[in-house]
Scaffold this motif. Sequence first.
Motif, PDB file in Angstrom:
ATOM      1  N   THR A 339      -0.323   2.657   8.722  1.00 13.72           N
ATOM      2  CA  THR A 339      -1.147   3.669   8.533  1.00 13.72           C
ATOM      3  C   THR A 339      -0.376   5.021   8.859  1.00 13.72           C
ATOM      4  OG1 THR A 339      -2.209   3.971  10.543  1.00 13.72           O
ATOM      5  CG2 THR A 339      -3.108   2.336   9.187  1.00 13.72           C
ATOM      6  N   GLN A 340       0.742   5.124   9.484  1.00 16.69           N
ATOM      7  CA  GLN A 340       1.391   6.146   9.776  1.00 16.69           C
ATOM      8  C   GLN A 340       2.643   6.411   8.974  1.00 16.69           C
ATOM      9  OE1 GLN A 340       0.269   8.555  11.718  1.00 16.69           O
ATOM     10  NE2 GLN A 340      -1.722   7.413  11.642  1.00 16.69           N
ATOM     11  N   SER A 341       2.778   5.548   7.872  1.00 10.87           N
ATOM     12  CA  SER A 341       3.906   5.589   6.853  1.00 10.87           C
ATOM     13  C   SER A 341       4.085   6.564   6.129  1.00 10.87           C
ATOM     14  CB  SER A 341       3.929   4.083   6.123  1.00 10.87           C
ATOM     15  OG  SER A 341       4.088   3.132   6.767  1.00 10.87           O
ATOM     16  N   TYR A 342       5.081   7.051   5.895  1.00 10.74           N
ATOM     17  CA  TYR A 342       5.223   8.499   4.850  1.00 10.74           C
ATOM     18  C   TYR A 342       4.410   8.253   3.392  1.00 10.74           C
ATOM     19  CZ  TYR A 342       8.449   5.062   3.076  1.00 10.74           C
ATOM     20  OH  TYR A 342       9.199   3.984   2.513  1.00 10.74           O
ATOM     21  N   ASN A 343       4.130   7.266   3.056  1.00 14.18           N
ATOM     22  CA  ASN A 343       3.529   7.219   1.678  1.00 14.18           C
ATOM     23  C   ASN A 343       2.089   6.556   1.814  1.00 14.18           C
ATOM     24  OD1 ASN A 343       4.165   4.507   2.001  1.00 14.18           O
ATOM     25  ND2 ASN A 343       5.541   4.402   0.164  1.00 14.18           N
ATOM     26  N   PHE A 344       1.613   6.482   3.092  1.00 21.24           N
ATOM     27  CA  PHE A 344       0.333   5.693   3.178  1.00 21.24           C
ATOM     28  C   PHE A 344      -0.918   6.502   2.434  1.00 21.24           C
ATOM     29  CE2 PHE A 344      -3.505   4.413   5.348  1.00 21.24           C
ATOM     30  CZ  PHE A 344      -3.413   3.073   5.358  1.00 21.24           C
ATOM     31  N   ASN A 345      -0.623   7.733   2.199  1.00 25.20           N
ATOM     32  CA  ASN A 345      -1.863   8.410   1.706  1.00 25.20           C
ATOM     33  C   ASN A 345      -1.548   8.521   0.037  1.00 25.20           C
ATOM     34  OD1 ASN A 345      -3.045   9.392   4.178  1.00 25.20           O
ATOM     35  ND2 ASN A 345      -1.563  10.939   4.451  1.00 25.20           N
ATOM     36  N   ASN A 346      -0.717   7.833  -0.140  1.00 26.54           N
ATOM     37  CA  ASN A 346      -0.363   7.952  -1.676  1.00 26.54           C
ATOM     38  C   ASN A 346       0.213   6.635  -2.237  1.00 26.54           C
ATOM     39  OD1 ASN A 346      -0.176  11.023  -2.843  1.00 26.54           O
ATOM     40  ND2 ASN A 346       0.760  11.050  -0.655  1.00 26.54           N
ATOM     41  N   ILE A 347      -0.656   5.626  -1.724  1.00 26.21           N
ATOM     42  CA  ILE A 347      -0.838   4.235  -2.161  1.00 26.21           C
ATOM     43  C   ILE A 347      -2.287   4.078  -2.567  1.00 26.21           C
ATOM     44  CG2 ILE A 347       1.328   3.432  -1.339  1.00 26.21           C
ATOM     45  CD1 ILE A 347      -0.275   1.946   0.949  1.00 26.21           C
ATOM     46  N   GLY A 348      -2.586   3.176  -3.394  1.00 28.67           N
ATOM     47  CA  GLY A 348      -3.921   2.728  -3.654  1.00 28.67           C
ATOM     48  C   GLY A 348      -4.608   3.169  -4.765  1.00 28.67           C
ATOM     49  N   SER A 349      -5.863   3.217  -5.107  1.00 30.15           N
ATOM     50  CA  SER A 349      -6.459   3.435  -6.219  1.00 30.15           C
ATOM     51  C   SER A 349      -6.950   5.255  -6.540  1.00 30.15           C
ATOM     52  CB  SER A 349      -7.856   2.711  -6.422  1.00 30.15           C
ATOM     53  OG  SER A 349      -8.622   3.099  -7.482  1.00 30.15           O
ATOM     54  N   PHE A 350      -6.397   5.650  -7.537  1.00 31.49           N
ATOM     55  CA  PHE A 350      -6.556   7.126  -7.786  1.00 31.49           C
ATOM     56  C   PHE A 350      -6.909   7.226  -9.260  1.00 31.49           C
ATOM     57  CE2 PHE A 350      -3.365   6.923  -4.580  1.00 31.49           C
ATOM     58  CZ  PHE A 350      -3.874   7.484  -3.415  1.00 31.49           C
ATOM     59  N   LEU A 351      -8.265   7.514  -9.609  1.00 36.05           N
ATOM     60  CA  LEU A 351      -8.771   7.736 -10.899  1.00 36.05           C
ATOM     61  C   LEU A 351      -8.869   9.135 -11.257  1.00 36.05           C
ATOM     62  CD1 LEU A 351     -11.113   4.705 -10.688  1.00 36.05           C
ATOM     63  CD2 LEU A 351      -8.901   4.819 -11.497  1.00 36.05           C
ATOM     64  N   TYR A 352      -8.297   9.775 -12.461  1.00 36.13           N
ATOM     65  CA  TYR A 352      -8.542  11.006 -13.103  1.00 36.13           C
ATOM     66  C   TYR A 352     -10.340  10.972 -13.037  1.00 36.13           C
ATOM     67  CZ  TYR A 352      -3.944  11.942 -13.469  1.00 36.13           C
ATOM     68  OH  TYR A 352      -2.256  12.036 -13.534  1.00 36.13           O
ATOM     69  N   ASP A 353     -10.664  12.123 -13.296  1.00 30.42           N
ATOM     70  CA  ASP A 353     -12.238  12.406 -13.354  1.00 30.42           C
ATOM     71  C   ASP A 353     -12.342  13.070 -14.624  1.00 30.42           C
ATOM     72  OD1 ASP A 353     -11.272  14.926 -12.939  1.00 30.42           O
ATOM     73  OD2 ASP A 353     -12.354  15.274 -10.727  1.00 30.42           O
ATOM     74  N   ASN A 354     -11.530  13.295 -15.383  1.00 32.14           N
ATOM     75  CA  ASN A 354     -11.584  14.024 -16.789  1.00 32.14           C
ATOM     76  C   ASN A 354     -10.953  13.422 -17.920  1.00 32.14           C
ATOM     77  OD1 ASN A 354      -9.000  14.629 -15.922  1.00 32.14           O
ATOM     78  ND2 ASN A 354      -9.139  16.627 -16.880  1.00 32.14           N
ATOM     79  N   THR A 355     -10.818  12.130 -17.904  1.00 32.70           N
ATOM     80  CA  THR A 355     -10.161  11.367 -19.036  1.00 32.70           C
ATOM     81  C   THR A 355     -11.106  10.375 -19.689  1.00 32.70           C
ATOM     82  OG1 THR A 355      -9.382   9.821 -17.595  1.00 32.70           O
ATOM     83  CG2 THR A 355      -7.746  11.589 -17.834  1.00 32.70           C
ATOM     84  N   GLN A 356     -12.193  10.728 -19.679  1.00 32.85           N
ATOM     85  CA  GLN A 356     -13.259   9.913 -20.471  1.00 32.85           C
ATOM     86  C   GLN A 356     -12.859   9.824 -21.837  1.00 32.85           C
ATOM     87  OE1 GLN A 356     -14.005  12.236 -18.386  1.00 32.85           O
ATOM     88  NE2 GLN A 356     -14.888  10.911 -16.770  1.00 32.85           N
ATOM     89  N   GLU A 357     -12.179  10.396 -22.412  1.00 32.88           N
ATOM     90  CA  GLU A 357     -11.924  10.475 -24.083  1.00 32.88           C
ATOM     91  C   GLU A 357     -10.710   9.242 -24.392  1.00 32.88           C
ATOM     92  OE1 GLU A 357      -9.511  14.182 -22.822  1.00 32.88           O
ATOM     93  OE2 GLU A 357     -11.155  13.032 -21.917  1.00 32.88           O
ATOM     94  N   PHE A 358      -9.897   8.956 -23.182  1.00 33.09           N
ATOM     95  CA  PHE A 358      -8.875   7.899 -23.259  1.00 33.09           C
ATOM     96  C   PHE A 358      -9.629   6.480 -22.817  1.00 33.09           C
ATOM     97  CE2 PHE A 358      -6.473  11.753 -22.210  1.00 33.09           C
ATOM     98  CZ  PHE A 358      -6.132  12.170 -23.675  1.00 33.09           C
ATOM     99  N   ALA A 359     -10.646   6.295 -22.805  1.00 30.79           N
ATOM    100  CA  ALA A 359     -11.248   5.247 -22.360  1.00 30.79           C
ATOM    101  C   ALA A 359     -11.442   4.233 -23.312  1.00 30.79           C
ATOM    102  CB  ALA A 359     -12.905   5.388 -21.837  1.00 30.79           C
ATOM    103  N   ASP A 360     -11.362   2.955 -22.882  1.00 24.41           N
ATOM    104  CA  ASP A 360     -11.545   1.730 -23.887  1.00 24.41           C
ATOM    105  C   ASP A 360     -12.806   1.826 -24.340  1.00 24.41           C
ATOM    106  OD1 ASP A 360     -11.533  -0.553 -25.538  1.00 24.41           O
ATOM    107  OD2 ASP A 360     -10.517  -1.727 -23.795  1.00 24.41           O
TER     108      ASP A 360
END
Length: 955
Positions: A339-360
């Motif tokens: 949990t103290q790894s250099y990239n621990f905060n930047n792995i996982g799920s991050f979703l844009y909140d303003n890209t609905q126009e590109f939704a399937d």
Amino acid sequence: MALDMLRMEDIINYGSKCLPYLIPFLFLLVIACVLLFVTKQKPEPSRKLIRSESVIAVILAFALGVTGICMGPMYSSLSLVMQPAKVLSDETAAAGAQLSSDIGDEGVVLLKNQNGALPLAQKKLNVFGWASTNPCYGGTGSGGVDSSTAISLLAGLKNAGFELNDELSDFYTSYNTVRETGSLDGNTNWTLPEPAVDSYPDAMLENARSFSDTALIVIARIGGEGDDLPTDMSTVKYITDEPGMAHEGDFVAGQTYLELSATERSLVEMVTANFENVIVLYNGANAFELGWVDEYENINGVLTVAGPGQDGFGSLGRVLSGEVNPSGRLADTFVYDLTQSYNFNNIGSFLYDNTQEFADKDTDLYNLVSFVNYTEGIYVGYKFYETAAVEGLIDYETTVQYPFGYGLSYTTFTQTMGDLKENGDGTITVDVTVTNTGDVAGKDVVELYFTPPYTNGGIEKAEVNLLDFAKTSLLEPGASETITFTFNEEDMASYDDQVNRAYVLEAGSYVISIRSDSHTVLDSRTYNKTETLVYGEGNARSTDQIAATNVFDDARGNVTYLSRADHFANYAQATAAPTGYSMPDEVKAVFLNNDNYNPEDYNNPDDVMPTTGADNGVMLADLAGKDYDDPLWNQLLDELTVEEMSTLIAKAGFSTIEIPSIGKIATNEIDGPSGLHSFFKPSMKGYSYPAPTTLACTWNKELARRLGEMIGQEASEVGVNGWYGPAMNIHRSAFSGRNFEYYSEDAVLSGEMAAQSVAAAQEKGVYCFLKHFALNDQELNRNNQLCVWANEQAIREIYLKAFELPVKEGHATAAMAAFNYIGHQWAGGSSALMKTVLREEWGFNGMVLTDAALDGYNYINGDQAIRNGTNAILNPDLVEETSVHDQTSATSVLAMRDSTHSILYAVANSNAYMTDGDTASLSWETVFYLCLAGVILVLAVCEWITIRRYRNRIK
């Protein structure tokens, strides 16, 4: 990709695709039934005519509907199912078993051995841990292995002469026999079955103590395609209502899947309290937190087995018994706190909140655009830890438990370097002499690293970088072996993406060292570079066709990247979690998927329509073995029609189609990285080898080459031409679900091992799809239009390097495009990646295939693919959106021609055309069409008879 076991949603999906082809048949069937009744009162001649014609029409409509289905949505599946069943010869199977055992023998890594506990003198052994009866043989998905005939962990121990406490194994088997597996939809059950310590009968523990004072504890973790390992177990499903499953309180908020559960910790407490000599086995390909093994004085030994495949647990037994001296080395860094790894905060799920126009618009599954920031730049794995230690950012001893490249032996070795020799051609040679100074025979690994000169605030450089490696032969006590390394000085160049926008070998002192792991120096020499060398335009590196320069500036994004400057002064800022989840307007303006990509917008009015459908008499067999640029290719390509080219491109799921006009036979392609296997035809398979991570842990290039040779041999015997492997992505994080498919956190180790396998497989005529090209280093959101933001230096030095080596050294002729985007561009639609880097810089000739184009993946686009260097669509469902829609413009037809050339080049140089021209066997499509012609002929005869009888009745 993987097509898992058939599910109800798959049946519904295929049904919805097939139904339109049967509508004419169903319509005519209803009409025929109606006519059956309404013609009862008709005169006999008319009644029989109408009924006969109705039957003929219904049968014809059904035949044509079935044809549409077989050549449409079911084409890829049928192509695989209809392959003739072939099995490995006994000789090849035996060779595969031997290789699997050899990889297993050298892939076991000994991490701890205090008090000479190993090898075990005690042959009676208590084996604790539910995983002892249900271990991990590899992972799940396309890289999974068939464990049905594998040597179990307990059988491997018994085969090595150990007498086991069967009462314990029976206890675990009665508790639970099912291990949860991964889920391609990201809905994995992360249950870790382990009996609570209060469920162990007192009598059973007393019997175990009487049986032996030695205990082996087995802890296992499995990963798979479609989902990453949880970084917070309190947020995922791991508790079920089924008996014999996980327990409430096993994990608290913030604990990861790669830590001991509370129940496992209690097991360790119980075993260490009751047995004098305790050995721990970690069975998994994802680096696990093992700091707890040092908390107990009587845990004397620790080993790890990443993914043993079919025979690897036999190797475990041989290592524990001392029959085999362990020589494996870690392919990843093991730290105390992930949990103290250099990239621990930047792995996982991050979703844009303003890209609905590109939704399937047609599915709820993949309706958002996601992102991940590779903020660590080049400082991945040991490259971060070694550099951070030198810069004073971390205390190495309390951060890193087992360094990259670490592993113990039952004997001891010395390694000494000779002087560096400059050869006058840009290469440097150095000899390393290895001597066995211990009491038993063993193999040692020589790890060659370099430390470049670093200027504060200048080009980013890691303190330690793997340069090359080799493994000795089996050395008897007192014996020595000298290994000669020759490398290019340009191999030590760094990519400067800010000033020179090129590879740069800066002036200064380069320390060339041999190390027992990334941290421990054994010997070193210094190479002095007096002048800075820029590998820019007109001065490309010797292995490049043209000089590399920036082509991924758009992928940099609005991200702060970790810098070594001022002792990693920006560490807190660079490694923090994202704070903004909105896609910038300038990125949205150029973001493409199937909803807004219009091929006409990219047509070149100056393009000239090429010749198609010519009658030149050239057959594909005539091009077998010829260069990619041979003039005869133009004559062959002129013969193809637009329809033939577009069909070849679109119907490329696990096969390439037959093209009778040029004598092209259909070819077969197959998963996966741990051994050939087919989801469609289980009998079409090769041996199940240890996972690529285990192969990397051998640090033995010869074993990698032997694996490629076996893949080639097996493929020829089971009727396979292309291999969906090896998998080349990087262990950016310990939590990636597919780490078992990939080799290592290091690109050189990964790339060199793959280069050996690819070269050997291709010598036997198997084209190898390097996958997943590129930056597909996590499974979460891989199909959610995942935008990977990374700087060009990291892209080239870390993530492309692993692919570069098997292209240049292994001469790969195939690759598989990744699902993800690189910046705002889908990888398969990135001209910078597929054309500039892969083909123009590296000199790649061959085909690039997309990853699976399934329903709901709203961005895999056939037109965009072929115009940007991707050639074929892995289209098992024949999704309409992925076909080439523009079949009239000169730009598109030229792109189809280029793609066809690349596909046919790979096929012509495969085992499909290494059969002395014997390509006379009929494909299933030809047989099908012959049968269809027969049905139509019979119906035509029936029609003639019906009309004749009608006329006779009238008379």
